[in-house]
Design a protein around this motif. Sequence first.
Motif, PDB file in Angstrom:
ATOM      1  N   ASP A  80     -10.519   2.044  12.229  1.00  0.00           N
ATOM      2  CA  ASP A  80     -11.540   3.045  12.511  1.00  0.00           C
ATOM      3  C   ASP A  80     -11.911   3.686  11.182  1.00  0.00           C
ATOM      4  O   ASP A  80     -11.033   4.233  10.494  1.00  0.00           O
ATOM      5  N   LYS A  81     -13.166   3.593  10.838  1.00  0.00           N
ATOM      6  CA  LYS A  81     -13.648   4.159   9.570  1.00  0.00           C
ATOM      7  C   LYS A  81     -12.814   3.673   8.385  1.00  0.00           C
ATOM      8  O   LYS A  81     -12.416   4.450   7.518  1.00  0.00           O
ATOM      9  N   ARG A  82     -12.559   2.383   8.398  1.00  0.00           N
ATOM     10  CA  ARG A  82     -11.803   1.699   7.327  1.00  0.00           C
ATOM     11  C   ARG A  82     -10.387   2.241   7.151  1.00  0.00           C
ATOM     12  O   ARG A  82      -9.837   2.244   6.051  1.00  0.00           O
ATOM     13  N   LEU A  83      -9.796   2.656   8.257  1.00  0.00           N
ATOM     14  CA  LEU A  83      -8.389   3.052   8.292  1.00  0.00           C
ATOM     15  C   LEU A  83      -7.719   2.302   9.439  1.00  0.00           C
ATOM     16  O   LEU A  83      -8.333   2.092  10.485  1.00  0.00           O
ATOM     17  N   PHE A  84      -6.463   1.925   9.253  1.00  0.00           N
ATOM     18  CA  PHE A  84      -5.724   1.284  10.330  1.00  0.00           C
ATOM     19  C   PHE A  84      -5.494   2.283  11.458  1.00  0.00           C
ATOM     20  O   PHE A  84      -5.147   3.439  11.206  1.00  0.00           O
ATOM     21  N   THR A  85      -5.676   1.827  12.687  1.00  0.00           N
ATOM     22  CA  THR A  85      -5.386   2.672  13.839  1.00  0.00           C
ATOM     23  C   THR A  85      -3.890   2.600  14.149  1.00  0.00           C
ATOM     24  O   THR A  85      -3.194   1.691  13.671  1.00  0.00           O
ATOM     25  N   PRO A  86      -3.390   3.527  14.962  1.00  0.00           N
ATOM     26  CA  PRO A  86      -1.982   3.431  15.381  1.00  0.00           C
ATOM     27  C   PRO A  86      -1.668   2.081  16.049  1.00  0.00           C
ATOM     28  O   PRO A  86      -0.585   1.532  15.838  1.00  0.00           O
ATOM     29  N   LEU A  87      -2.612   1.542  16.807  1.00  0.00           N
ATOM     30  CA  LEU A  87      -2.413   0.227  17.426  1.00  0.00           C
ATOM     31  C   LEU A  87      -2.183  -0.839  16.364  1.00  0.00           C
ATOM     32  O   LEU A  87      -1.265  -1.658  16.470  1.00  0.00           O
ATOM     33  N   CYS A  88      -2.986  -0.830  15.329  1.00  0.00           N
ATOM     34  CA  CYS A  88      -2.843  -1.816  14.252  1.00  0.00           C
ATOM     35  C   CYS A  88      -1.498  -1.644  13.544  1.00  0.00           C
ATOM     36  O   CYS A  88      -0.820  -2.637  13.254  1.00  0.00           O
ATOM     37  N   LEU A  89      -1.127  -0.411  13.281  1.00  0.00           N
ATOM     38  CA  LEU A  89       0.150  -0.163  12.613  1.00  0.00           C
ATOM     39  C   LEU A  89       1.315  -0.656  13.466  1.00  0.00           C
ATOM     40  O   LEU A  89       2.290  -1.208  12.946  1.00  0.00           O
ATOM     41  N   GLU A  90       1.197  -0.490  14.777  1.00  0.00           N
ATOM     42  CA  GLU A  90       2.224  -1.012  15.696  1.00  0.00           C
ATOM     43  C   GLU A  90       2.305  -2.537  15.598  1.00  0.00           C
ATOM     44  O   GLU A  90       3.385  -3.109  15.480  1.00  0.00           O
ATOM     45  N   ILE A  91       1.156  -3.184  15.620  1.00  0.00           N
ATOM     46  CA  ILE A  91       1.103  -4.649  15.583  1.00  0.00           C
ATOM     47  C   ILE A  91       1.678  -5.178  14.271  1.00  0.00           C
ATOM     48  O   ILE A  91       2.393  -6.177  14.267  1.00  0.00           O
ATOM     49  N   LYS A  92       1.359  -4.498  13.174  1.00  0.00           N
ATOM     50  CA  LYS A  92       1.837  -4.938  11.857  1.00  0.00           C
ATOM     51  C   LYS A  92       3.368  -5.000  11.799  1.00  0.00           C
ATOM     52  O   LYS A  92       3.924  -5.777  11.043  1.00  0.00           O
ATOM     53  N   GLY A  93       4.038  -4.195  12.625  1.00  0.00           N
ATOM     54  CA  GLY A  93       5.497  -4.142  12.597  1.00  0.00           C
ATOM     55  C   GLY A  93       6.191  -5.127  13.533  1.00  0.00           C
ATOM     56  O   GLY A  93       7.422  -5.165  13.577  1.00  0.00           O
ATOM     57  N   LEU A  94       5.426  -5.911  14.260  1.00  0.00           N
ATOM     58  CA  LEU A  94       6.015  -6.830  15.235  1.00  0.00           C
ATOM     59  C   LEU A  94       6.432  -8.151  14.601  1.00  0.00           C
ATOM     60  O   LEU A  94       5.846  -8.569  13.596  1.00  0.00           O
ATOM     61  N   ASN A  95       7.396  -8.824  15.225  1.00  0.00           N
ATOM     62  CA  ASN A  95       7.731 -10.180  14.784  1.00  0.00           C
ATOM     63  C   ASN A  95       6.564 -11.108  15.132  1.00  0.00           C
ATOM     64  O   ASN A  95       5.677 -10.741  15.917  1.00  0.00           O
ATOM     65  N   TYR A  96       6.565 -12.303  14.576  1.00  0.00           N
ATOM     66  CA  TYR A  96       5.422 -13.218  14.709  1.00  0.00           C
ATOM     67  C   TYR A  96       5.030 -13.465  16.161  1.00  0.00           C
ATOM     68  O   TYR A  96       3.861 -13.350  16.532  1.00  0.00           O
ATOM     69  N   SER A  97       5.987 -13.792  16.995  1.00  0.00           N
ATOM     70  CA  SER A  97       5.699 -14.116  18.391  1.00  0.00           C
ATOM     71  C   SER A  97       5.064 -12.931  19.118  1.00  0.00           C
ATOM     72  O   SER A  97       4.067 -13.074  19.833  1.00  0.00           O
ATOM     73  N   MET A  98       5.619 -11.758  18.933  1.00  0.00           N
ATOM     74  CA  MET A  98       5.085 -10.566  19.587  1.00  0.00           C
ATOM     75  C   MET A  98       3.739 -10.149  18.978  1.00  0.00           C
ATOM     76  O   MET A  98       2.873  -9.642  19.683  1.00  0.00           O
ATOM     77  N   PHE A  99       3.574 -10.381  17.682  1.00  0.00           N
ATOM     78  CA  PHE A  99       2.310 -10.119  16.999  1.00  0.00           C
ATOM     79  C   PHE A  99       1.197 -10.937  17.655  1.00  0.00           C
ATOM     80  O   PHE A  99       0.155 -10.400  18.040  1.00  0.00           O
ATOM     81  N   ILE A 100       1.432 -12.242  17.802  1.00  0.00           N
ATOM     82  CA  ILE A 100       0.437 -13.130  18.424  1.00  0.00           C
ATOM     83  C   ILE A 100       0.189 -12.701  19.866  1.00  0.00           C
ATOM     84  O   ILE A 100      -0.960 -12.622  20.321  1.00  0.00           O
ATOM     85  N   ASN A 101       1.264 -12.416  20.587  1.00  0.00           N
ATOM     86  CA  ASN A 101       1.155 -11.998  21.981  1.00  0.00           C
ATOM     87  C   ASN A 101       0.262 -10.767  22.114  1.00  0.00           C
ATOM     88  O   ASN A 101      -0.650 -10.721  22.946  1.00  0.00           O
ATOM     89  N   LYS A 102       0.500  -9.768  21.289  1.00  0.00           N
ATOM     90  CA  LYS A 102      -0.252  -8.511  21.364  1.00  0.00           C
ATOM     91  C   LYS A 102      -1.726  -8.727  21.001  1.00  0.00           C
ATOM     92  O   LYS A 102      -2.617  -8.194  21.674  1.00  0.00           O
TER      93      LYS A 102
END
Length: 154
Positions: free
Chosen positions: A62-84
């Motif tokens: 949002d406005k060239r900043l990562f959202t909380p959702l994106c920050l959550e996804i960035k911290g996931l393992n590969y499988s959960m990252f793809i899933n999300k």
Amino acid sequence: MEEKRKIPFPQANDFNKIIKIIQIAEEKNLSDNSYLLTYLEIGSERQIDYYLSACEFLGLIDKRLFTPLCLEIKGLNYSMFINKICKIIVSSPVFGEVFFTEYLNGLKLSNKEISQFISDVYSIDNIEVCNRRASTVRNWLDWIYENKTENLVL
């Protein structure tokens, strides 16, 4: 009260570029067009806008900043990252309708059929615009199929 900005239907066919944006280590680079041109290997600032807008459409920036959702996804393992990521895509209007129509009926919709979904849901009368957006839907759903993991839960 500020009215929520309407985010246009995405026109960003290469979903791997969206993944690359999510994986940017330093948030300040989202505002650096020179960096993004090189990092995403694209030729114009207009294309940068398409990919950043697609990330906004998905609720990742949002406005060239990562959202909380994106920050959550960035911290996931590969499988959960793809899933999300897959869940986010199919929860979006048109993408979900096309995905589940194809999945439940064991068929692949044509660009013309996808264009009709877009026209109906977003009230877009210009069929050429709908056809361009249909290629984004097709490419994103193909990305899901290509990146399917055994643990994919929709």
